[in-house]
Design a protein around this motif. Structure first.
Motif, PDB file in Angstrom:
ATOM      1  N   PRO A  81      28.865  -4.326 -17.881  1.00 12.63           N
ATOM      2  CA  PRO A  81      29.416  -3.337 -16.962  1.00 12.63           C
ATOM      3  C   PRO A  81      28.331  -2.329 -16.572  1.00 12.63           C
ATOM      4  O   PRO A  81      27.291  -2.239 -17.243  1.00 12.63           O
ATOM      5  CB  PRO A  81      30.495  -2.635 -17.789  1.00 12.63           C
ATOM      6  CG  PRO A  81      30.714  -3.481 -18.986  1.00 12.63           C
ATOM      7  CD  PRO A  81      29.491  -4.288 -19.209  1.00 12.63           C
ATOM      8  N   VAL A  82      28.569  -1.588 -15.521  1.00 10.20           N
ATOM      9  CA  VAL A  82      27.661  -0.499 -15.146  1.00 10.20           C
ATOM     10  C   VAL A  82      27.619   0.483 -16.320  1.00 10.20           C
ATOM     11  O   VAL A  82      28.660   0.829 -16.876  1.00 10.20           O
ATOM     12  CB  VAL A  82      28.188   0.223 -13.876  1.00 10.20           C
ATOM     13  CG1 VAL A  82      27.319   1.425 -13.534  1.00 10.20           C
ATOM     14  CG2 VAL A  82      28.278  -0.754 -12.710  1.00 10.20           C
ATOM     15  N   ARG A  83      26.418   0.912 -16.710  1.00  6.28           N
ATOM     16  CA  ARG A  83      26.295   1.849 -17.835  1.00  6.28           C
ATOM     17  C   ARG A  83      25.987   3.251 -17.305  1.00  6.28           C
ATOM     18  O   ARG A  83      25.009   3.412 -16.554  1.00  6.28           O
ATOM     19  CB  ARG A  83      25.215   1.350 -18.795  1.00  6.28           C
ATOM     20  CG  ARG A  83      25.691   0.121 -19.563  1.00  6.28           C
ATOM     21  CD  ARG A  83      24.581  -0.550 -20.321  1.00  6.28           C
ATOM     22  NE  ARG A  83      23.842  -1.501 -19.521  1.00  6.28           N
ATOM     23  CZ  ARG A  83      22.759  -2.138 -19.929  1.00  6.28           C
ATOM     24  NH1 ARG A  83      22.264  -1.891 -21.122  1.00  6.28           N
ATOM     25  NH2 ARG A  83      22.153  -3.011 -19.146  1.00  6.28           N
ATOM     26  N   VAL A  84      26.840   4.199 -17.655  1.00  7.28           N
ATOM     27  CA  VAL A  84      26.747   5.552 -17.094  1.00  7.28           C
ATOM     28  C   VAL A  84      26.458   6.551 -18.214  1.00  7.28           C
ATOM     29  O   VAL A  84      27.162   6.560 -19.226  1.00  7.28           O
ATOM     30  CB  VAL A  84      28.084   5.962 -16.417  1.00  7.28           C
ATOM     31  CG1 VAL A  84      27.957   7.320 -15.741  1.00  7.28           C
ATOM     32  CG2 VAL A  84      28.571   4.893 -15.445  1.00  7.28           C
ATOM     33  N   VAL A  85      25.429   7.386 -18.019  1.00 11.53           N
ATOM     34  CA  VAL A  85      25.139   8.456 -18.983  1.00 11.53           C
ATOM     35  C   VAL A  85      25.384   9.800 -18.294  1.00 11.53           C
ATOM     36  O   VAL A  85      24.878  10.038 -17.196  1.00 11.53           O
ATOM     37  CB  VAL A  85      23.683   8.395 -19.495  1.00 11.53           C
ATOM     38  CG1 VAL A  85      23.428   9.504 -20.515  1.00 11.53           C
ATOM     39  CG2 VAL A  85      23.375   7.030 -20.102  1.00 11.53           C
ATOM     40  N   LEU A 105      23.507  -2.586 -13.517  1.00 17.22           N
ATOM     41  CA  LEU A 105      23.192  -1.246 -12.997  1.00 17.22           C
ATOM     42  C   LEU A 105      23.365  -0.171 -14.072  1.00 17.22           C
ATOM     43  O   LEU A 105      24.313  -0.209 -14.851  1.00 17.22           O
ATOM     44  CB  LEU A 105      24.127  -0.950 -11.805  1.00 17.22           C
ATOM     45  CG  LEU A 105      23.992   0.409 -11.142  1.00 17.22           C
ATOM     46  CD1 LEU A 105      22.641   0.570 -10.444  1.00 17.22           C
ATOM     47  CD2 LEU A 105      25.127   0.624 -10.119  1.00 17.22           C
ATOM     48  N   ARG A 106      22.425   0.766 -14.090  1.00 18.39           N
ATOM     49  CA  ARG A 106      22.551   1.963 -14.930  1.00 18.39           C
ATOM     50  C   ARG A 106      22.696   3.152 -13.996  1.00 18.39           C
ATOM     51  O   ARG A 106      21.989   3.228 -12.969  1.00 18.39           O
ATOM     52  CB  ARG A 106      21.302   2.220 -15.781  1.00 18.39           C
ATOM     53  CG  ARG A 106      21.075   1.286 -16.951  1.00 18.39           C
ATOM     54  CD  ARG A 106      20.506  -0.011 -16.539  1.00 18.39           C
ATOM     55  NE  ARG A 106      19.875  -0.720 -17.653  1.00 18.39           N
ATOM     56  CZ  ARG A 106      19.528  -1.987 -17.618  1.00 18.39           C
ATOM     57  NH1 ARG A 106      19.760  -2.730 -16.554  1.00 18.39           N
ATOM     58  NH2 ARG A 106      18.935  -2.547 -18.647  1.00 18.39           N
ATOM     59  N   ILE A 107      23.558   4.110 -14.379  1.00 20.33           N
ATOM     60  CA  ILE A 107      23.710   5.349 -13.608  1.00 20.33           C
ATOM     61  C   ILE A 107      23.455   6.518 -14.552  1.00 20.33           C
ATOM     62  O   ILE A 107      24.023   6.568 -15.648  1.00 20.33           O
ATOM     63  CB  ILE A 107      25.134   5.467 -13.008  1.00 20.33           C
ATOM     64  CG1 ILE A 107      25.359   4.368 -11.956  1.00 20.33           C
ATOM     65  CG2 ILE A 107      25.361   6.853 -12.402  1.00 20.33           C
ATOM     66  CD1 ILE A 107      26.757   4.347 -11.358  1.00 20.33           C
ATOM     67  N   ILE A 108      22.605   7.439 -14.140  1.00 17.51           N
ATOM     68  CA  ILE A 108      22.430   8.686 -14.890  1.00 17.51           C
ATOM     69  C   ILE A 108      23.022   9.785 -14.021  1.00 17.51           C
ATOM     70  O   ILE A 108      22.564  10.008 -12.892  1.00 17.51           O
ATOM     71  CB  ILE A 108      20.945   8.989 -15.197  1.00 17.51           C
ATOM     72  CG1 ILE A 108      20.228   7.774 -15.824  1.00 17.51           C
ATOM     73  CG2 ILE A 108      20.830  10.223 -16.106  1.00 17.51           C
ATOM     74  CD1 ILE A 108      20.703   7.350 -17.188  1.00 17.51           C
ATOM     75  N   LEU A 127      20.239   4.438 -10.994  1.00 14.99           N
ATOM     76  CA  LEU A 127      20.744   5.220  -9.867  1.00 14.99           C
ATOM     77  C   LEU A 127      21.074   6.609 -10.417  1.00 14.99           C
ATOM     78  O   LEU A 127      21.807   6.724 -11.415  1.00 14.99           O
ATOM     79  CB  LEU A 127      22.011   4.554  -9.315  1.00 14.99           C
ATOM     80  CG  LEU A 127      22.772   5.332  -8.257  1.00 14.99           C
ATOM     81  CD1 LEU A 127      21.963   5.431  -6.964  1.00 14.99           C
ATOM     82  CD2 LEU A 127      24.116   4.661  -7.978  1.00 14.99           C
ATOM     83  N   VAL A 128      20.520   7.653  -9.834  1.00 17.88           N
ATOM     84  CA  VAL A 128      20.800   9.012 -10.317  1.00 17.88           C
ATOM     85  C   VAL A 128      21.828   9.649  -9.374  1.00 17.88           C
ATOM     86  O   VAL A 128      21.637   9.662  -8.159  1.00 17.88           O
ATOM     87  CB  VAL A 128      19.505   9.851 -10.388  1.00 17.88           C
ATOM     88  CG1 VAL A 128      19.810  11.294 -10.782  1.00 17.88           C
ATOM     89  CG2 VAL A 128      18.528   9.225 -11.386  1.00 17.88           C
ATOM     90  N   ILE A 129      22.930  10.134  -9.954  1.00 18.76           N
ATOM     91  CA  ILE A 129      23.964  10.821  -9.158  1.00 18.76           C
ATOM     92  C   ILE A 129      23.938  12.288  -9.556  1.00 18.76           C
ATOM     93  O   ILE A 129      24.009  12.616 -10.739  1.00 18.76           O
ATOM     94  CB  ILE A 129      25.363  10.216  -9.434  1.00 18.76           C
ATOM     95  CG1 ILE A 129      25.421   8.767  -8.961  1.00 18.76           C
ATOM     96  CG2 ILE A 129      26.461  11.052  -8.765  1.00 18.76           C
ATOM     97  CD1 ILE A 129      26.780   8.085  -9.142  1.00 18.76           C
ATOM     98  N   LYS A 130      23.871  13.170  -8.546  1.00 21.55           N
ATOM     99  CA  LYS A 130      23.825  14.620  -8.811  1.00 21.55           C
ATOM    100  C   LYS A 130      25.178  15.238  -8.480  1.00 21.55           C
ATOM    101  O   LYS A 130      25.647  15.097  -7.342  1.00 21.55           O
ATOM    102  CB  LYS A 130      22.801  15.270  -7.880  1.00 21.55           C
ATOM    103  CG  LYS A 130      21.447  15.490  -8.472  1.00 21.55           C
ATOM    104  CD  LYS A 130      20.722  16.490  -7.579  1.00 21.55           C
ATOM    105  CE  LYS A 130      19.256  16.299  -7.590  1.00 21.55           C
ATOM    106  NZ  LYS A 130      18.572  17.275  -6.744  1.00 21.55           N
TER     107      LYS A 130
END
Ligand SMILES: NC(=O)C1=CN([C@@H]2O[C@H](COP(=O)(O)OP(=O)(O)OC[C@H]3O[C@@H](n4cnc5c(N)ncnc54)[C@H](O)[C@@H]3O)[C@@H](O)[C@H]2O)C=CC1
Ligand SMILES: Nc1nc(O)c(N)c(N[C@@H]2O[C@H](COP(=O)(O)O)[C@@H](O)[C@H]2O)n1
Length: 228
Positions: A81-85, A105-108, A127-130
């Motif tokens: 799965p997409v891994r989100v930190v 996909l990794r999301i920070i 992928l960085v989400i602000k």
């Protein structure tokens, strides 16, 4: 719903602790509970943890069973799965296991106060989400994940992120495996830390099921909202 279905899965000691006072990971689940967790991971669109968990445990957050990975592939998904930190200050180490192990996909998720240089390094790997000023805005993040097609989000702690998600009203169900051990320590992380509710704000739960697994108990709860 403008956010995914969100559940928390955690393992805690009989006294409600997630790890030791030194934040050292403890084997709470037995083989069967780890298998159950792996199946939940395999069924989820994304897995989320807080930066505290990445710094303490360095988890990979991958699906472990080759059969489950193959089944995901066969249905056109990535093996993991997409891994989100959730990482307000962009502190995720570039050599963390979530980057080194497994595909997908990794999301920070960072806040607007995170340093540009740190974001730039992470953007090479994820992928960085602000969102949010000083702290990640969890509601906005959940809405963005939904927009990306994430319909089921599994939260795997730790204590501060669990609090943040529950207190923001973002959790639908909670699964806690309670193991046959006492960890103790007033500074050891519990299932939910954070600032805590006042009496008027306390969150009510409805018991879905209670099941003995090896030497522990799996409790499944539906989150009902404020009790009063
Ligand atoms: N037994 C189990 O199932 C698990 C145990 N753990 C344990 O939990 C401990 C880590 O827990 P914590 O230190 O509490 O860290 P955490 O993993 O909950 O991460 C907390 C961090 O998330 C970030 N964050 C950003 N925006 C936030 C927001 N809006 N709300 C909440 N947090 C936000 C903050 O930087 C905060 O410090 C470790 O000792 C680990 O071993 C972690 C996962 C599972
Ligand atoms: N479900 C569960 N049971 C236990 O006994 C545990 N100690 C944990 N810990 C969390 O599992 C994650 C490990 O993930 P990887 O194997 O590296 O993929 C990590 O976040 C631990 O805190 N969980």
């Amino acid at each position: 719903m403008d956010r995914p279905f969100i559940f928390i899965n955690s393992a805690m000691s009989a006294d409600g602790k997630l790890s030791t006072k030194e934040r050292k990971q403890v084997k709470i689940s037995g083989k069967l509970d780890f298998e159950r967790m792996d199946e939940l991971r395999a069924q989820a669109d994304a897995i989320m943890v807080g930066i505290g968990t990445v710094l303490a445990d360095d988890p990979s957050l991958t699906v472990k069973s080759p059969e489950r990975k193959a089944a995901r592939k066969a249905s056109g998904k990535s093996e993991n799965p997409v891994r989100v930190v959730v990482d307000s200050a962009a502190r995720t180490p570039p050599d963390a296991d979530i980057f080194k192990k497994g595909e997908g996909l990794r999301i920070i998720a960072v806040s607007n106060s995170a340093q540009a240089e740190k974001i730039k390094i992470l953007e090479e790997k994820a992928l960085v989400i602000k969102t949010g000023t000083d702290k990640v805005n969890l509601s906005e993040l959940a809405a963005k994940l939904k927009e990306m097609g994430i319909n089921t989000l599994m939260v795997e702690g730790g204590a501060t992120l669990n609090w943040g998600m529950i207190s923001a009203g973002l959790v639908d169900e909670i699964y806690t495996f309670v193991g046959n051990l006492i960890i103790g320590g007033k500074t050891a992380p519990t299932f939910t830390d954070g600032e805590g509710f006042t009496e008027a704000e306390i969150m009510g739960l409805e018991l879905i099921s209670a099941e003995k697994i090896e030497e522990g108990v799996l409790l499944k709860w539906k989150v009902k909202g404020k009790r009063n």
